[in-house]
Each structure stands twice: as C-alpha cells, then as structure tokens.
Design an enzyme around this catalytic site. Structure first.
Site, short mmCIF file in Angstrom:
data_model
loop_
_atom_site.label_atom_id
_atom_site.label_comp_id
_atom_site.label_asym_id
_atom_site.label_seq_id
_atom_site.Cartn_x
_atom_site.Cartn_y
_atom_site.Cartn_z
CE LYS A 111 5.68 6.29 1.01
NZ LYS A 111 6.11 4.87 1.05
CG LEU A 150 -1.89 -1.23 1.24
CD1 LEU A 150 -2.59 -1.34 2.59
CD2 LEU A 150 -2.91 -1.12 0.12
N PRO A 151 0.31 2.42 -0.27
CG PRO A 151 -0.94 4.00 -1.46
CD PRO A 151 -1.06 2.69 -0.73
CE LYS A 161 11.84 0.45 -2.16
NZ LYS A 161 10.43 0.05 -2.25
#
Length: 293
Positions: A237, A63-64, A169
């Site tokens: 983000k 998901l975002p 990540k």
C-alpha cells in the site's frame, strides 16, 4: 489535556501503550477484546469515536489506510459528531497525503485542526520510546501537541504543512522496501556463487552497500529470528501510494515501480497475512537456492 487513541493494532497499540505511561488515555478499536485488554491496564474505553471526541481535546488515530481514517472521522458515530472547534485530530496512519489534506480542509470549516504525525521504527521502537515521529501541520498546533509526541519519543520532527509527514513516511518506506528487495536479490546471487550469508553480511556492513536490510535483517536471519513483522500488504500500500504520487508530480519512480510489482507478486504467493519476512522464500524460490544451509 484529555487524550484519546483510535486504532490499537500492532503499531497503534504500541503507541497507545507508550502514551499510557504518562497520560490518562481513552481508547477505541473495532475489536472489543483488544479494548478490554487496554482497560484492564488502565485505559478508559470509549463506546464510539463520537463519544471519545466529546471527552478529548486531542484524538490520535493509527489505522491501516486513509479510507479507514475518513470512516472513523466522518462515518456513522464518527469523531465529527463529538468534535468541537479548537479540538485537534492527529493522524498517525501511513496515509495518502492528498486524502489527509482533504479531510483537514473539511474539518477546518468547523474550526477543528487535523495534522499528520506518522511514525517510523516499528512497534519495537514505540515500546522502547525511540521511534521517529514525522509530524506536520501548522506550527502553532505542532507546539500544542509536541508534549504529547515527546511522551512517546524524543525523536520528533516537524516537516512542514499538512500532509508532509505522510510524504516523508512514504519516501522512507519506499527506500526500505527497495533496499530489502535489492539486498535479497544480490545476496541470492552471492549464495549461488558459493558465498555464505554470514561472510557477505560481515563484509557488506563494512562497505558501501550496507543498508537497513544488511545491518538489521541479515544478522537476524543468521540467528534464525524473524526480521520484520510489518505486513506485506501494508508495505505494498505504501509503495503504491508513493508511485502514484510520482505519477502526479512527474517523478519517474522506476525502481519503486519494479519493487511494487515484486511485492504484489510475493503477496499473491504468500497470502494476505504475509509479513515482509515472507519475501525471503519467494527470492529463494526464484533463485533456486537457500540463504542458509
């Protein structure tokens, strides 16, 4: 082992399609048309995350943001309503490691294990089965889920305790974003001194300045092809999360903070749907030049 997948966007959809090559897969997304498309190709639609959890041993999510993961797990009709002790939740979102650890702790109280396993390599890497899977969490759980990961790609790495996958990540994406901005700015200077992008690319890729942008994006620019379909808002983000982690642990992140500001400015200029590709015209405008004649 019964599997479910929540989040069928560009990245999650590619990962889910890869899983469907070797597994029966239940799927859920907020967009009914996307779920219908997957159903036409053999997936089993789930009416809600809770319904999926009742039928699955392992549920994967992509998901975002971590806030979306929390909603999918703990919101109305969420996974928590159908999960039982012994079941496993795998978060493949590029998320906040601290949020993931908090969710994992809440689930652990009910005998449910949550691990993180974000990926790097983009939808193309997922489709090709070459993507890197950056897994974390208890080794016992990793060994249970490893065959699922390996059905997506052989490039599976166990990186430590819960949240460690997200940290790596974020490190990776921050380096990638910094490389892109630095390469574009330096190449813009070279163009203003009369060098062609082609000649710079040829030389740099045999020199010490080569990186993912000079080796991947620049050749595509020369061919008139898109260089990245990764959303700029998502990269912003990720870099923002990375710089916030830097504040928490005392790592300066000076360059990353500059790049975060550049991404924020470019996103404001190019609009909320901008891709990382859209940084190129922003650099061209700032330097008053074009990368290609």
């Amino acid at each position: 082992m019964e599997l479910g997948y929540i989040g069928l966007g560009a990245m999650g959809g590619a990962l889910a399609r890869r899983l469907m090559l070797s597994h029966k897969l239940r799927v859920y997304d907020l967009r009914p048309d996307v779920v219908s498309d997957f159903a036409e190709n053999g997936a089993i639609p789930a009416q809600s995350p809770a319904a999926m959890a009742r039928e699955c041993d392992v549920v994967l999510l992509c998901l975002p943001r971590s806030a979306d993961v929390r909603e999918a797990i703990f919101g109305e009709g969420g996974l928590i309503e159908g999960l039982e002790p012994g079941k496993i939740v795998v978060d493949q979102t590029s998320g906040d490691p601290d949020e993931t650890r908090a969710m994992a702790a809440e689930l652990a109280e009910k005998g449910i294990t949550m691990v993180d396993a974000p990926v790097s390599g983009g939808p193309a890497g997922a489709h090709a089965g070459t993507i890197a899977i950056i897994a974390a969490g208890p080794m016992e759980t990793f060994e249970k889920v490893k065959p699922v990961y390996e059905s997506i790609s052989p490039n599976v790495f166990h990186c430590g305790e819960i949240g460690s996958g997200h940290v790596i990540k974020l490190v990776n994406n921050t380096i990638a974003a910094c490389n892109r901005m630095a390469a574009l700015e330096a190449a813009a200077m070279g163009r203003k001194y009369g060098l062609s992008l082609g000649k710079m690319t040829e030389v740099i890729n045999k020199s010490s300045g080569r990186n993912s942008t000079t080796e991947g994006a620049f050749p595509k620019m020369l061919e008139g092809q898109p260089t990245s379909d990764f959303g700029m808002a998502l990269m912003l983000k990720d870099v923002t999360l990375a710089t916030q982690l830097g504040v928490k642990c005392g790592a300066p992140m000076l360059v990353a903070n500059l790049v975060r500001g550049m991404l924020q400015t470019h996103l404001h200029d190019q609009g909320p749907d901008a891709k990382m590709d859209n940084s190129t015209p922003c650099i061209e405008k700032a330097a008053d030049m074009k990368f290609l004649d």
